[in-house]
Design a protein around this motif. Structure first.
Motif, PDB file in Angstrom:
ATOM      1  N   LEU A   1      46.241  39.565  36.736  1.00 42.27           N
ATOM      2  CA  LEU A   1      45.554  38.273  36.737  1.00 42.27           C
ATOM      3  C   LEU A   1      45.904  37.493  35.475  1.00 42.27           C
ATOM      4  CD1 LEU A   1      43.380  36.375  37.941  1.00 42.27           C
ATOM      5  CD2 LEU A   1      41.698  37.632  36.654  1.00 42.27           C
TER       6      LEU A   1
ATOM      7  N   LYS B   1      41.621  27.083  51.717  1.00 42.58           N
ATOM      8  CA  LYS B   1      41.816  25.759  51.111  1.00 42.58           C
ATOM      9  C   LYS B   1      42.630  25.836  49.832  1.00 42.58           C
ATOM     10  CE  LYS B   1      38.370  24.846  47.913  1.00 42.58           C
ATOM     11  NZ  LYS B   1      37.295  24.251  47.227  1.00 42.58           N
TER      12      LYS B   1
ATOM     13  N   LEU C   1      47.347  45.059  45.018  1.00 42.13           N
ATOM     14  CA  LEU C   1      48.393  45.277  46.019  1.00 42.13           C
ATOM     15  C   LEU C   1      48.231  44.332  47.205  1.00 42.13           C
ATOM     16  CD1 LEU C   1      50.787  47.032  46.838  1.00 42.13           C
ATOM     17  CD2 LEU C   1      49.213  48.584  47.915  1.00 42.13           C
ATOM     18  N   SER C   2      46.974  43.911  47.463  1.00 40.94           N
ATOM     19  CA  SER C   2      46.757  43.116  48.672  1.00 40.94           C
ATOM     20  C   SER C   2      47.420  41.751  48.586  1.00 40.94           C
ATOM     21  CB  SER C   2      45.260  42.962  48.933  1.00 40.94           C
ATOM     22  OG  SER C   2      44.692  42.120  47.962  1.00 40.94           O
TER      23      SER C   2
ATOM     24  N   GLU D   1      40.002  45.278  36.973  1.00 42.55           N
ATOM     25  CA  GLU D   1      38.567  45.503  37.068  1.00 42.55           C
ATOM     26  C   GLU D   1      38.297  46.696  37.964  1.00 42.55           C
ATOM     27  OE1 GLU D   1      36.181  42.172  38.311  1.00 42.55           O
ATOM     28  OE2 GLU D   1      34.858  43.528  39.404  1.00 42.55           O
TER      29      GLU D   1
ATOM     30  N   ILE E   1      43.182  34.578  41.694  1.00 41.53           N
ATOM     31  CA  ILE E   1      41.731  34.764  41.703  1.00 41.53           C
ATOM     32  C   ILE E   1      41.249  34.987  43.130  1.00 41.53           C
ATOM     33  CG2 ILE E   1      39.531  33.638  41.248  1.00 41.53           C
ATOM     34  CD1 ILE E   1      40.912  32.234  38.909  1.00 41.53           C
ATOM     35  N   ASN E   2      41.778  34.210  44.040  1.00 37.42           N
ATOM     36  CA  ASN E   2      41.325  34.312  45.417  1.00 37.42           C
ATOM     37  C   ASN E   2      41.656  35.669  46.019  1.00 37.42           C
ATOM     38  OD1 ASN E   2      41.335  33.614  48.461  1.00 37.42           O
ATOM     39  ND2 ASN E   2      40.342  31.912  47.429  1.00 37.42           N
ATOM     40  N   TYR E   3      42.762  36.246  45.607  1.00 39.87           N
ATOM     41  CA  TYR E   3      43.122  37.561  46.119  1.00 39.87           C
ATOM     42  C   TYR E   3      42.455  38.685  45.329  1.00 39.87           C
ATOM     43  CZ  TYR E   3      46.457  36.432  49.723  1.00 39.87           C
ATOM     44  OH  TYR E   3      47.026  36.023  50.887  1.00 39.87           O
ATOM     45  N   GLY E   4      41.581  38.312  44.400  1.00 40.07           N
ATOM     46  CA  GLY E   4      40.843  39.339  43.673  1.00 40.07           C
ATOM     47  C   GLY E   4      41.693  40.118  42.701  1.00 40.07           C
ATOM     48  N   LEU E   5      42.780  39.549  42.228  1.00 38.15           N
ATOM     49  CA  LEU E   5      43.578  40.246  41.234  1.00 38.15           C
ATOM     50  C   LEU E   5      42.797  40.360  39.935  1.00 38.15           C
ATOM     51  CD1 LEU E   5      45.886  39.861  43.200  1.00 38.15           C
ATOM     52  CD2 LEU E   5      47.330  39.213  41.301  1.00 38.15           C
ATOM     53  N   SER E   6      43.103  41.371  39.181  1.00 35.68           N
ATOM     54  CA  SER E   6      42.410  41.534  37.912  1.00 35.68           C
ATOM     55  C   SER E   6      43.337  42.248  36.946  1.00 35.68           C
ATOM     56  CB  SER E   6      41.116  42.325  38.109  1.00 35.68           C
ATOM     57  OG  SER E   6      41.385  43.494  38.841  1.00 35.68           O
TER      58      SER E   6
ATOM     59  N   ARG F   1      35.606  50.099  43.591  1.00 36.79           N
ATOM     60  CA  ARG F   1      36.395  48.887  43.785  1.00 36.79           C
ATOM     61  C   ARG F   1      37.619  49.076  42.886  1.00 36.79           C
ATOM     62  NH1 ARG F   1      39.227  44.669  41.301  1.00 36.79           N
ATOM     63  NH2 ARG F   1      38.779  42.702  42.307  1.00 36.79           N
TER      64      ARG F   1
ATOM     65  N   TYR G   1      44.099  48.466  44.342  1.00 39.46           N
ATOM     66  CA  TYR G   1      43.920  48.149  45.758  1.00 39.46           C
ATOM     67  C   TYR G   1      43.940  46.635  45.972  1.00 39.46           C
ATOM     68  CZ  TYR G   1      41.428  48.487  50.283  1.00 39.46           C
ATOM     69  OH  TYR G   1      41.043  48.408  51.590  1.00 39.46           O
ATOM     70  N   CYS G   2      43.164  45.934  45.135  1.00 40.27           N
ATOM     71  CA  CYS G   2      43.107  44.475  45.278  1.00 40.27           C
ATOM     72  C   CYS G   2      44.417  43.846  44.829  1.00 40.27           C
ATOM     73  CB  CYS G   2      41.960  43.916  44.461  1.00 40.27           C
ATOM     74  SG  CYS G   2      40.396  44.607  44.925  1.00 40.27           S
TER      75      CYS G   2
ATOM     76  N   ASP H   1      45.080  27.654  48.928  1.00 37.70           N
ATOM     77  CA  ASP H   1      46.366  28.350  49.000  1.00 37.70           C
ATOM     78  C   ASP H   1      47.495  27.384  48.691  1.00 37.70           C
ATOM     79  OD1 ASP H   1      47.995  30.427  49.318  1.00 37.70           O
ATOM     80  OD2 ASP H   1      47.409  30.884  51.370  1.00 37.70           O
TER      81      ASP H   1
END
Lengths: 165, 349, 387, 189
Positions: free
Chosen positions: C237, C2, C356-357, C330, C228-233, C349, C353-354, C4
């Protein structure tokens, strides 16, 4: 919002979705019924008071008899966090994917699939991610035995093979 | 060729007795060998200088070991290594094209040397369309690069080749237009004549006449010529961080060194053109300095421009393809057109 | 999904139907100069324009999590060094604090301050590498060596305090491995005095260079909600304008005692969340880290940094998810103990990795050259992506 | 249009600023050192090659146990009753022949975890960093004071002693079957 309140809200909204709630440990966790897992997650993300917009991590765990998938959730707006656990059987572990709720779960779930063999239903692209596509077995399970060869190539160190020292 | 022929007739008395075509062939061969030697030497020294300059600009020293004093023999050692390397032609490459490309690139660079005036008497071929000749012959380079990029049968090489074509063809236009500004002033395409027109003090050099138009033209020419020879910030065809090594990805050893040689030869050619057309060629900046040989002034000015090319390379990042095109078509070309208009008006009035 | 709302592709070319075109599949990596290690990105390109990008990782997988299950609690620390080998101190810190919280262990004050000093110095060192290699990706070679010059000074400081230049194994459960030698504190302060003016030099040669700005601004835009949704930090972020820093929002160690700001991307040169913003957040964070180091070094108390290091590490059964702010974002350690000598499970975690996704989401429509800029701006370390 | 000229102006100015930076650096002293000719003095804590002062080693296996990558390989043989192996420099009595003390530097990860538990401080990391070799096996450092023959002899003796002990115990067991006493197994690699 405290873990207790979150637990109450979930239990009130979804009947028998929470199998166990424990807030005596350092980080309180909820054990969620795998059948209701997707709905609970959707609720946690979309509910105004919950607003868990950040999925920290998805970890596979081998508990011995069972496998588990642990989700750490955090809300950047409300500054609260919660741990969700899903306990799955060793044979044929399946849980619904939440990759369409939090896109970061896409790679995390692939990793859990790769290393633990947990199948995430409705995952857009469930393939191995860290290991080669033709790797056999799920290495982070406690009963994993390292194969001696990979595609005909010996993989064990001579020390571990025992034929020479 | 006349002055050089005359020079050799004086040097070797027997030469004048031979039929002209034999004498011309011999002299021509000598000049070609001399030019080739010069290019090789220039590349050797130029690469060494580039390493030292980049080293010092980056708070380090550059090569220090081979040969003793400040690693002067480093490039010689490297050349020997390159020449001794195995000649690898990829299995799936278009072999004839792959082999021919470096030769073509180098030949184009070498031919451009023919029309460059080194002094009052020394100009290998004194053509009355010298400038046009250099411009046209040096655009042959692009065919060689595309050939190499295409024949390598490697996607990165293909990218490099295609980029090179787009880039060099586009930048030919500002290069030619900015040179036309100087041609308008000089009224001739003859390289030697352009230099002779600028005799006198530093103020009679094209770059300072009709101020500021030729000055801006010189500036535009310099920028566009960087793109012509694929130097940073326009080194897209070989952009090592994007395309691995661009059109030369599959080349190694001897063939690769031909590309390298051609690059440095081209650097010198564009610097020599800038010197000839804008900076008074082999003329001394002041009358009283004319006792110093003309070749010194010519080389000095050209090498100064080469130094600036190197200086820029070790300062600037690289443009993107669309920005490269933007610079050529929307900045340099309109500006050079405007300059032509202004200079023509000035000349008429 | 939703939430995106990715921006429209930057470059779209209309191709008439009569013209036959073909997509080209391009393997960028695993050996490629600007994939920062052994990352492979499968690109589908239409000329210079990228249609889709799919990162393929795992080339550097070293089974950290499996290793951790087979060595003792303490022996995991050298392995954490090797996750993100550019910021080993920060990697040690997360794991160690996680264990300390499980053991309910109070750490000596001096050790806490030393930990903060070394991790912030390491953050500067890591951001310096990010800066330098980013310049390299864009095509400027020289800033790369300038940042290495200054990074070397930090490594010299580390070598003096713990003997190693890259893989420190310095932060231990209950304290640190070595106390600071005589005069080390003054050297840290001297370094900060030397270093802060040097940032201007990087800005002169790279940050505010027009070509650099043109290459990076408005490229690879990640809106805040997508990030945020892709878990960037971390800086990736914050580059999207989200003011979130674990040192402030979920404080650990003694970060709550220091005065520093959280830097976010403001879109000075283009759009909020473009690659320039991510780059700029790193530059700005170096100032903030320098501020923290200065405060910590000035307040460094006397004492014995090794006082609280336990002889035997006994971790009570339980689990803890410890997250810390490393230079990349993070870093979470999910540690499970069954009370034994070895960890039952250590899940990492990893921020890279996050981060790059998100690549497949922002890649379509950019050029090959932008791809390099985007990968560089995410500042991944493949050692951490693949673990 | 204004934007267009502003961009050109900005490009020229920022490029000139950048060129100024590199120009200044052209004349600053290099920060590098010419390595093989000039060598940096490493701080005393520098963690490079491992060194074992075997005279001080009491064969306690602490370092081997601490090593996360198992690169230390120790074998010991109990000293005989009359043998006196002397004392370490810290005054501890040595009771074991350290017949094998190999460190595989190809495996070593230079974490210095082995240095801290050592009771006699005999294993240390030295600032020596130039030890590359042409053969990988040269990187396995043998620290034991015993030559291969001596070590073999001692091990042989130990084996015989143990066999004798086991035989004696077996004989005792047969004579009077008792639950086996908790004997200390000799540490083995």
């Amino acid at each position: 919002m405290t873990a207790q309140e979150i637990n109450d809200r979930i239990q009130n909204t979804f009947a028998d979705s929470v199998l166990e709630f424990n807030d005596t440990v350092l980080q309180p966790y909820l054990k969620i019924n795998p059948a209701k897992f997707y709905e609970v997650c959707q609720y946690l993300r979309d509910n105004e008071d919950m607003d868990f917009n950040f999925l920290n991590s998805v970890s596979g765990v081998d508990y011995g008899e069972d496998l588990g998938v642990v989700y750490h959730l955090y809300s950047m707006t409300r500054k609260h966090k919660i741990v969700l656990k899903v306990i799955l059987p060793r044979e044929n572990p399946q849980v619904s994917s939440i990759a369409d709720l939090w896109r970061t779960a896409d790679w995390h779930e692939r990793e859990v699939y790769d290393l633990f063999g947990v199948v995430f239903l409705n995952h857009p692209n469930l393939r191995r991610i860290l290991l080669p596509d033709d790797w056999e077995g799920y290495p982070l399970r406690k009963d994993y035995v390292q194969p001696e060869t990979y595609n005909g190539i010996p993989v064990l160190h001579p020390d571990m093979r025992g034929d020479s020292k | 060729m006349e002055p050089i022929l005359q020079f050799f007739y004086n040097l070797v008395p027997g030469l004048a007795d031979l039929p002209l075509w034999i004498a011309a062939t011999i002299v021509g061969a000598i000049v070609v060998v001399a030019m080739f030697t010069y290019i090789a030497l220039f590349a050797l020294i130029g690469i060494w200088l580039e390493r030292k300059i980049s080293g010092h600009m980056q708070d380090r020293l550059g090569p220090m070991e081979v040969g003793g004093w400040h690693g002067w023999a480093q490039t010689i050692a490297d050349t020997v290594k390159l020449l001794l390397k195995e000649d690898i032609v990829p299995d799936k490459a278009d072999k004839p094209l792959f082999r021919f490309a470096p030769i073509l690139v180098f030949a184009a660079a070498l031919s451009a040397f023919a029309a460059i005036p080194w002094s009052r008497s020394f100009i290998p071929a004194n053509l009355n369309v010298g400038l046009l000749y250099i411009l046209s012959i040096s655009s042959l380079v692009v065919i060689g690069i595309l050939m190499g990029g295409w024949a390598s049968n490697n996607k990165w090489s293909l990218y490099g080749g295609m980029r090179a074509v787009a880039q060099i063809v586009s930048y030919e236009i500002p290069v030619s237009l900015s040179l036309i500004v100087a041609v308008l002033i000089a009224g001739t395409l003859d390289m030697q004549q352009i230099v002779l027109n600028q005799s006198g003090s530093i103020l009679s050099w094209n770059v300072f006449r009709f101020f500021p138009f030729p000055f801006i033209a010189f500036f535009i020419y310099f920028i566009a010529s960087l793109a012509e020879v694929n130097r940073t910030p326009f080194d897209l065809p070989e952009a090592e961080s994007e395309l691995v090594a661009g059109f030369q990805t599959e080349y190694s050893g001897m063939r690769w060194s031909f590309f390298m040689l051609a690059e440095y030869a081209d650097m010198f050619v564009v610097a020599a053109i800038a010197t000839t057309v804008f900076l008074g060629g082999w003329q001394a900046p002041f009358e009283f300095l004319t006792f110093i040989p003309a070749a010194f002034w010519f080389l000095g000015k050209a090498l100064l421009i080469v130094f600036v090319q190197m200086w820029l390379r070790w300062t600037l990042p690289r443009l993107r393809v669309d920005q490269l095109m933007y610079t050529a078509w929307k900045v340099l070309t309109p500006f050079s057109f405007a300059l032509i208009v202004f200079v023509s008006l000035w000349k008429i009035l | 999904m939703k939430k995106d709302n990715l921006p429209a592709a930057q470059f779209e070319v209309e191709v008439p139907d009569t013209l036959k075109t073909e997509e080209m599949t391009l393997n960028m990596g695993p050996q490629h100069p600007s994939t920062h290690g052994v990352l492979r990105v499968v690109l589908k390109t239409d000329g210079e324009i990228i249609k889709s990008a799919e990162p393929v990782i795992g080339y550097l997988h070293r089974c950290f999590e499996k290793h951790a299950e087979n060595v003792t609690w303490h022996q995991v620390i050298p392995f954490t060094d090797r996750l993100d080998y550019i910021a080993s101190m920060n990697n040690n810190l997360g794991y160690v604090i996680g264990l300390e919280r499980m053991m309910n262990l109070q750490v000596n004050e001096r050790a806490e301050y030393l930990r903060v000093i070394v991790s912030e110095l390491n953050r500067i060192a890591s951001h310096l590498i990010a800066l330098g290699t980013y310049g390299l990706d864009i095509g400027a070679f020289t800033p790369f060596l300038y940042v290495f010059r200054d990074r070397e000074r930090i490594l010299d400081l580390f070598e003096e305090i713990c003997g190693a230049r890259l893989l420190y194994n310095y932060i231990w459960v209950g304290g640190v491995a070595y106390d600071a030698p005589q005069g080390w504190r003054d050297k840290v302060l001297q370094f900060i005095d030397y270093f802060v003016p040097k940032i201007k030099e990087y800005n002169d040669i790279l940050t505010y260079n027009k070509i650099f700005i043109d290459r990076t601004a408005k490229v690879g835009v990640i809106p805040a909600d997508v990030a945020i949704n892709y878990g960037l930090s971390g800086p990736s972020l914050r580059g999207s304008g989200v003011e979130f820093d674990l040192r402030k929002d979920d404080p650990y160690s003694i970060y709550d005692r220091f005065d520093f700001n959280v830097c976010t991307g403001k879109g000075q040169m283009g759009t909020v969340g473009d690659t320039w913003d991510r780059y700029w957040v790193r530059v700005a964070e170096m100032y903030e880290s320098a501020k923290i180091v200065r405060q910590a070094a000035e307040q460094l108390p006397e004492g014995d940094a090794k006082e609280t290091v336990p002889r035997n590490i006994k971790v009570p059964a339980g689990e803890y998810y410890m997250r810390t702010e490393t230079p990349r974002g993070e870093l979470g350690y999910y540690i499970i103990s069954d009370g034994g000598k070895t960890p039952n499970r250590v899940k990492v975690r990893s921020p890279a990795y996050c981060n790059l996704s998100v690549l497949p989401a922002i890649a379509p429509g950019v050029m090959v050259a932008d791809m390099v800029a985007i990968i560089g701006s995410l500042d991944i370390v493949l050692g951490e992506v693949d673990r | 249009m204004g934007e267009y000229f502003k961009n050109i102006y900005k490009a020229i100015v920022t490029i000139l600023i950048g060129m100024g930076v590199t120009w200044r650096h052209l004349f600053t002293r290099a920060v590098t050192i010419q390595y093989p000719h000039v060598k940096r003095e490493l701080p005393p804590r520098s963690r490079q090659k491992l060194f074992v002062d075997i005279d001080d080693c009491i064969g306690c296996f602490q370092c081997a146990r601490a090593c996360p990558v198992d690169c230390i390989d120790i074998e010991t043989v109990k000293a005989g009753k009359e043998e006196d192996l002397g004392e370490t420099s810290t005054g501890q009595k040595k009771r074991l022949h350290v017949v094998k003390f190999d460190i595989d530097l190809t495996k070593c990860c230079y974490c210095a975890d082995c240095v801290f538990p050592c009771p006699t401080e005999c294993i240390v990391m030295t600032p020596k960093y130039e030890f590359s070799t042409y053969d990988r096996f040269d990187l396995i450092e043998h620290f034991s004071a015993y030559s291969a023959e001596e070590a073999e002899k001692l091990k042989e003796r130990d084996r015989k002693e143990k066999e004798a002990l086991a035989a004696a115990r077996a004989a005792k067991m047969q004579a009077a079957p008792k639950p086996p006493s908790s004997d200390k197994p000799g540490p083995s690699a």
